[in-house]
Design a protein around this motif. Structure first.
Motif, PDB file in Angstrom:
ATOM      1  N   ALA A 162      30.377  38.752  46.370  1.00  0.00           N
ATOM      2  CA  ALA A 162      29.228  38.376  45.547  1.00  0.00           C
ATOM      3  C   ALA A 162      29.320  36.902  45.168  1.00  0.00           C
ATOM      4  CB  ALA A 162      29.158  39.237  44.291  1.00  0.00           C
ATOM      5  N   ARG A 163      28.198  36.357  44.717  1.00  0.00           N
ATOM      6  CA  ARG A 163      28.143  34.967  44.254  1.00  0.00           C
ATOM      7  C   ARG A 163      27.535  34.936  42.860  1.00  0.00           C
ATOM      8  NH1 ARG A 163      25.210  31.686  48.334  1.00  0.00           N
ATOM      9  NH2 ARG A 163      27.291  31.458  49.255  1.00  0.00           N
ATOM     10  N   LEU A 164      28.066  34.050  42.014  1.00  0.00           N
ATOM     11  CA  LEU A 164      27.560  33.846  40.658  1.00  0.00           C
ATOM     12  C   LEU A 164      26.946  32.462  40.565  1.00  0.00           C
ATOM     13  CD1 LEU A 164      27.356  34.496  37.562  1.00  0.00           C
ATOM     14  CD2 LEU A 164      29.680  33.550  37.363  1.00  0.00           C
ATOM     15  N   THR A 165      25.680  32.410  40.156  1.00  0.00           N
ATOM     16  CA  THR A 165      25.009  31.128  39.964  1.00  0.00           C
ATOM     17  C   THR A 165      24.379  31.074  38.580  1.00  0.00           C
ATOM     18  OG1 THR A 165      22.943  31.970  40.933  1.00  0.00           O
ATOM     19  CG2 THR A 165      24.503  30.868  42.416  1.00  0.00           C
ATOM     20  N   GLU A 173      31.737  30.805  43.848  1.00  0.00           N
ATOM     21  CA  GLU A 173      31.176  30.774  45.207  1.00  0.00           C
ATOM     22  C   GLU A 173      31.274  32.124  45.902  1.00  0.00           C
ATOM     23  OE1 GLU A 173      29.364  29.593  48.551  1.00  0.00           O
ATOM     24  OE2 GLU A 173      29.619  28.283  46.815  1.00  0.00           O
ATOM     25  N   GLU A 174      32.421  32.767  45.795  1.00  0.00           N
ATOM     26  CA  GLU A 174      32.617  34.012  46.520  1.00  0.00           C
ATOM     27  C   GLU A 174      33.578  34.909  45.750  1.00  0.00           C
ATOM     28  OE1 GLU A 174      34.653  34.672  50.624  1.00  0.00           O
ATOM     29  OE2 GLU A 174      32.516  34.273  50.990  1.00  0.00           O
ATOM     30  N   VAL A 175      33.040  35.989  45.182  1.00  0.00           N
ATOM     31  CA  VAL A 175      33.842  36.946  44.427  1.00  0.00           C
ATOM     32  C   VAL A 175      34.170  38.125  45.332  1.00  0.00           C
ATOM     33  CG1 VAL A 175      33.963  38.402  42.378  1.00  0.00           C
ATOM     34  CG2 VAL A 175      32.618  36.287  42.319  1.00  0.00           C
ATOM     35  N   PRO A 176      35.433  38.311  45.703  1.00  0.00           N
ATOM     36  CA  PRO A 176      35.789  39.481  46.525  1.00  0.00           C
ATOM     37  C   PRO A 176      35.927  40.718  45.638  1.00  0.00           C
ATOM     38  CG  PRO A 176      37.715  38.124  46.144  1.00  0.00           C
ATOM     39  CD  PRO A 176      36.577  37.435  45.451  1.00  0.00           C
ATOM     40  N   ILE A 177      35.150  41.729  45.925  1.00  0.00           N
ATOM     41  CA  ILE A 177      35.177  42.962  45.142  1.00  0.00           C
ATOM     42  C   ILE A 177      35.716  44.063  46.043  1.00  0.00           C
ATOM     43  CG2 ILE A 177      33.818  44.554  43.720  1.00  0.00           C
ATOM     44  CD1 ILE A 177      31.718  42.286  43.481  1.00  0.00           C
ATOM     45  N   ARG A 178      36.974  44.396  45.849  1.00  0.00           N
ATOM     46  CA  ARG A 178      37.659  45.333  46.735  1.00  0.00           C
ATOM     47  C   ARG A 178      37.328  46.778  46.359  1.00  0.00           C
ATOM     48  NH1 ARG A 178      38.468  41.931  50.768  1.00  0.00           N
ATOM     49  NH2 ARG A 178      39.686  40.100  50.152  1.00  0.00           N
ATOM     50  N   ALA A 179      37.126  47.588  47.368  1.00  0.00           N
ATOM     51  CA  ALA A 179      36.864  49.006  47.139  1.00  0.00           C
ATOM     52  C   ALA A 179      38.073  49.665  46.499  1.00  0.00           C
ATOM     53  CB  ALA A 179      36.530  49.699  48.452  1.00  0.00           C
ATOM     54  N   GLY A 180      37.818  50.627  45.624  1.00  0.00           N
ATOM     55  CA  GLY A 180      38.890  51.403  45.025  1.00  0.00           C
ATOM     56  C   GLY A 180      39.634  50.706  43.922  1.00  0.00           C
ATOM     57  N   VAL A 207      39.343  47.314  40.563  1.00  0.00           N
ATOM     58  CA  VAL A 207      38.532  46.542  39.626  1.00  0.00           C
ATOM     59  C   VAL A 207      38.899  45.078  39.772  1.00  0.00           C
ATOM     60  CG1 VAL A 207      38.045  46.130  37.181  1.00  0.00           C
ATOM     61  CG2 VAL A 207      38.354  48.476  38.019  1.00  0.00           C
ATOM     62  N   THR A 208      37.891  44.224  39.764  1.00  0.00           N
ATOM     63  CA  THR A 208      38.107  42.783  39.897  1.00  0.00           C
ATOM     64  C   THR A 208      37.616  42.091  38.637  1.00  0.00           C
ATOM     65  OG1 THR A 208      37.822  42.888  42.293  1.00  0.00           O
ATOM     66  CG2 THR A 208      37.551  40.734  41.249  1.00  0.00           C
ATOM     67  N   ILE A 209      38.470  41.242  38.036  1.00  0.00           N
ATOM     68  CA  ILE A 209      38.109  40.501  36.826  1.00  0.00           C
ATOM     69  C   ILE A 209      38.117  39.018  37.159  1.00  0.00           C
ATOM     70  CG2 ILE A 209      38.710  40.005  34.433  1.00  0.00           C
ATOM     71  CD1 ILE A 209      40.149  42.733  34.381  1.00  0.00           C
ATOM     72  N   ARG A 210      36.996  38.341  36.862  1.00  0.00           N
ATOM     73  CA  ARG A 210      36.868  36.914  37.191  1.00  0.00           C
ATOM     74  C   ARG A 210      36.411  36.134  35.967  1.00  0.00           C
ATOM     75  NH1 ARG A 210      38.165  35.424  42.764  1.00  0.00           N
ATOM     76  NH2 ARG A 210      36.377  33.990  42.855  1.00  0.00           N
ATOM     77  N   GLU A 211      36.899  34.905  35.868  1.00  0.00           N
ATOM     78  CA  GLU A 211      36.481  33.982  34.817  1.00  0.00           C
ATOM     79  C   GLU A 211      36.112  32.649  35.455  1.00  0.00           C
ATOM     80  OE1 GLU A 211      39.751  33.605  32.174  1.00  0.00           O
ATOM     81  OE2 GLU A 211      39.442  35.565  31.244  1.00  0.00           O
TER      82      GLU A 211
END
Length: 814
Positions: free
Chosen positions: A739-742, A751-758, A760-764
């Motif tokens: 995914a991308r956050l704008t 630019e590019e958030v990798p969201i792995r199956a199975g 949880v991904t936490i981004r700041e």
């Protein structure tokens, strides 16, 4: 569509009535007469006699039954000249109670029309032990709106009841669907994406399939087959030979196949070109045994969204193969139905294959469903949703020839009859269908009470459960019916399954309040840690939370739910637990197994208690307690939102919304992720536990963005944005996505958030100051590629004054 003339005021006592029908009646026309006599006998003990003419029938009231063109002599000439013309499968009902010898007419445009007219008459009667009467005059002329009206009945362990049924039980259920206008039943082959057999099956699957096809044929209905492609490699000659041999055995044994539906996926994973090439081979085999049968295909793509896939499918359809009967719209079709209709050549009709059986993680989820229900009732519970189902039907009805609904058992029983009635006439008020359902299947004396009770169960699911005052009222209504109903009603599975829901909902609401109060009390104990000591505070908090188990609330409601579950299993094979009732899994209808699922953050808190106890120094333990208490706190001037809650979701742009887009193909929605609770222990430890907030999230399908808006920000401040992304369940196919956050007009923040199956991904990430210069901020999260669902559970907007380091310490971020 119905035409209703002037009303008369005379009711008719039909207790001693006789049936008059043509001596030439045969097949389905004769079957309709049998059905009328048999269904009355079951309910009243009265066996109506039949005649081919009135001579010898005495002076009893007459019920004339037959096809319009060949009604018995003297009974076909009295229809009004201005009567609307009947279309195929239509019927006319009239009554005349002012005659010396009252008459009721059931006249069909054809044999099926006679059967449907009999169904409508049965739905209109008042009956009881030893009596039958028509309380209101009949003046109905009606023909179906949709050409295709039916339901899928699968015989496999995945179903929550059907695998326990006998041929006789299926026969009765198919009859009941026909009485509400169904003209098609869809069967499943012995081999699907499920175990080949189960402990409750009364018959080998193929033998049952053949028997069911014979039952369907006896009612003159159409037999459809849902046949997924389960082979691994359809370029392999051995695979092709084995697959064709399996199909030939089935095609050769069934008396008649009207159509074969092959889903593009779910299951199956073929690309369009090989799918059409393989289907052509099946079509040649099918024609050998059933020359009139056609094959229908769906552009279902289960794992990823690709415009190229859809275009390749449509390109194949535009070749207009003769074996193709039509196209199917259902779950995992990424093109909205109106758009699909535009893409498909007009010669091919579109059939709807609508999911009426699931509550979430499905085609038409319950709108903004409370997470407490998701945790307990789960994906496949008893789910009457009459008003929602009518809306979903009607908003898209004009684009298809009708529906054969997808189902996994009897949990969606009410929804089936709503769809049948709406396919017949979309103008039919829901309350009319529910009263007919109650009169025919439960008790005419309690038809309105039962119908209103079903609407009340739907209201139980509207809005936050904690604030839903209807839940307790709904239970009291069903309890009153329980107290007053005769034994026959109390032992009726359609009554029992809805009484169970009323108790279950009320029990869940009481537990929700109780367990939330215990959580508040536990946190109060933690707040006292500076005075009591950290370890004593944690012990006190843990004892407080444990009361949910040691001092349970409303135990009598829980017991009643279990009693009803056992009775339903004994009566109809409804499988509400895995251990006692042999359900496939909790997610496949065994919601009683989740009746005590925690409704507060006890799972997460226990992980935190362990972390606190692991620390050797009191200062560290106290600091970790502060982290627990401040998990969602964004600091002064900050913002926190749980996007999976009704309050947090308000920050999300709703897009077209449910009213226009009930499948949420172009609108974000609230979704649920039960699989998060089953993450590997090492990942749970790494994440610092699984908060309850991660179970519900904002979900967007395909390329639909999740747009988040903030107002009244400090234009001179700098902010950090933090988000929790929920990965999909792991499966046999890749389910990662990126995914991308704008911000605002395309300013890229992540630019590019990798969201792995199975997992949880936490981004700041930092928000540039120019993005909030006017005190407003719009953040857009959109899927770039990969699996076609994007899930965001929690978001924080943290002001610079709350430094990132301090914030991490306060919130316990990994």
């Amino acid at each position: 569509m119905a035409g209703i003339g002037p009303k008369l005021k005379v009711s008719i006592d039909l207790t001693q009535a006789v049936i008059v029908h043509s001596s030439t009646a045969s097949g389905v026309e004769a079957k309709a007469v049998d059905v009328l006599i048999e269904e009355i006998a079951k309910r009243t003990g009265i066996v109506w006699k039949r005649f081919h003419e009135t001579a010898g029938a005495g002076t009893a009231p007459i019920i004339v039954v037959g096809i319009v063109e060949r009604l018995p002599e003297g009974f076909g000439s009295e229809w009004p000249e201005d009567m609307p013309e009947l279309q195929s499968e239509g019927y006319m009902l009239r009554s005349d109670g002012e005659r010396e010898r009252p008459v009721v007419w059931v006249a069909g445009a054809d044999a099926r029309g006679v059967l449907y007219g009999v169904g409508k008459l049965l739905r209109a009667l008042r009956w009881g032990e030893g009596f039958v009467e028509l309380t209101k005059p009949l003046r109905i002329t009606t023909s179906p709106y949709s050409k295709l009206r039916g339901h899928q009945l699968g015989y496999r362990p995945k179903n929550n009841a059907f695998d326990a049924w006998t041929v006789e039980q299926f026969d009765q259920y198919i009859r009941e669907l026909a009485l509400f206008g169904a003209n098609s039943i869809e069967l499943l082959p012995p081999r699907t994406d499920d175990r080949p057999s189960g402990p409750l099956m009364k018959m080998e699957p193929l033998a049952m399939m053949v028997r069911l096809a014979e039952v369907i044929e006896s009612y003159g209905l159409d037999t459809w087959i849902w046949y997924p492609n389960m082979g691994e490699d359809y370029s392999d000659p051995d695979t092709i030979q084995a697959e064709l041999a399996e199909r030939e055995e089935i095609f050769s044994k069934l008396p008649r196949i009207t159509a074969l539906f092959i889903p593009g996926s779910d299951p199956g994973k073929m690309e369009p070109d090989p799918l059409f090439a393989w289907t052509e081979q099946i079509a040649q085999l099918l024609e050998r045994y059933h020359p009139q049968a056609k094959i229908w295909l769906s552009p279902q793509i289960m794992t990823y969204h690709s415009a190229e896939w859809t275009e390749a499918f449509c390109r194949q359809v535009r070749r207009e193969p003769d074996w193709l009967g039509g196209v199917v719209f259902g779950p995992h079709v990424d093109v909205p139905l109106p758009e699909l209709r535009r893409l498909i050549p007009e010669r091919y009709p579109i059939r709807r294959y609508e999911d009426i059986t699931h509550n979430f993680h499905c085609q038409y989820p319950v709108v903004d469903w409370d997470v407490a229900y998701a945790l307990t009732l789960g994906r496949e519970s008893c789910n009457p949703r009459p008003l929602a189902q009518k809306h979903i039907h009607n908003v898209l009805a004009q684009h298809a020839v009708g529906t054969i609904c997808y189902s996994e058992g009897i949990n969606d029983d009410v929804n089936k009859f709503i769809w049948s009635d709406q396919d017949w006439d979309p103008r039919t008020p829901v309350i009319d269908t529910l009263r007919d359902y109650a009169r025919l299947f439960v008790d005419p004396e309690r038809a309105d009470a039962f119908a209103q009770g079903l609407l009340a169960l739907e209201r139980n699911w509207v809005g936050p459960l904690a604030a839903n005052a209807d839940v307790e009222v709904t239970l009291r209504q069903w309890q009153r019916m329980e107290q007053e109903a005769p034994l026959g009603v109390l032992n009726n599975y359609r009554f029992q399954m809805h009484v169970l829901r009323a108790y279950f909902d009320a029990y869940t609401k009481r537990r929700l309040h109780y367990e939330k109060e215990l959580e508040y009390a536990a946190k109060e104990a933690l707040r006292a840690a500076p005075q009591t000591g950290s370890l004593a505070a944690v012990d006190a908090a843990e004892r407080m939370l444990e009361q949910a188990r040691t001092v349970p609330v409303s135990a009598d409601f829980r017991q009643r739910c279990n009693e009803l579950a056992d009775e339903l299993f004994a009566r109809i094979g409804y499988q509400l637990t895995v251990a006692r009732h042999f359900a496939r899994s909790q997610g496949r209808g065994a919601f009683i197994d989740a009746i005590d699922a925690p409704l507060n953050d006890v799972r997460w808190l226990r992980v935190q208690f362990a972390r606190i106890r692991q620390a050797e120094e009191e200062s560290v333990r106290l600091a970790r307690i502060e982290q627990v208490l401040d998990r969602t706190n964004p600091g002064p001037g900050g913002f926190y939102d749980h996007l999976g809650s009704s309050s947090g979701f308000r920050r999300v742009d709703p897009g077209a919304g449910w009213e226009a887009d009930p499948g949420y193909l172009a609108s974000p929605r609230i979704g649920h992720a039960m699989h998060v609770l089953s993450l590997p222990e090492e990942r749970q430890i790494e994440l610092g536990g699984i908060p309850l907030a991660w179970i519900a999230h904002a979900n967007a399908m395909l390329d639909t963005p999740i747009v988040i808006r903030y107002d009244n920000l400090d234009p001179d401040a700098r902010y950090t944005f933090k988000a929790v992304y929920i990965g999909e369940t792991k499966g046999n196919t890749p389910r990662d996505c990126w995914a991308r956050l704008t911000a605002n007009e395309g300013l890229t923040l992540d630019e590019e958030v990798p969201i792995r199956a199975g997992t949880v991904t936490i981004r700041e990430c930092e928000v540039p100051s120019e993005a909030v210069r006017d005190g407003k901020l719009t953040l857009t999260i959109v899927r770039l590629r990969g699996f076609k669902r994007l899930n965001v559970a929690e978001i924080w907007l943290i002001p610079e004054s709350e430094s990132l380091t301090n914030q991490k310490q306060r919130m316990g971020s990994p």
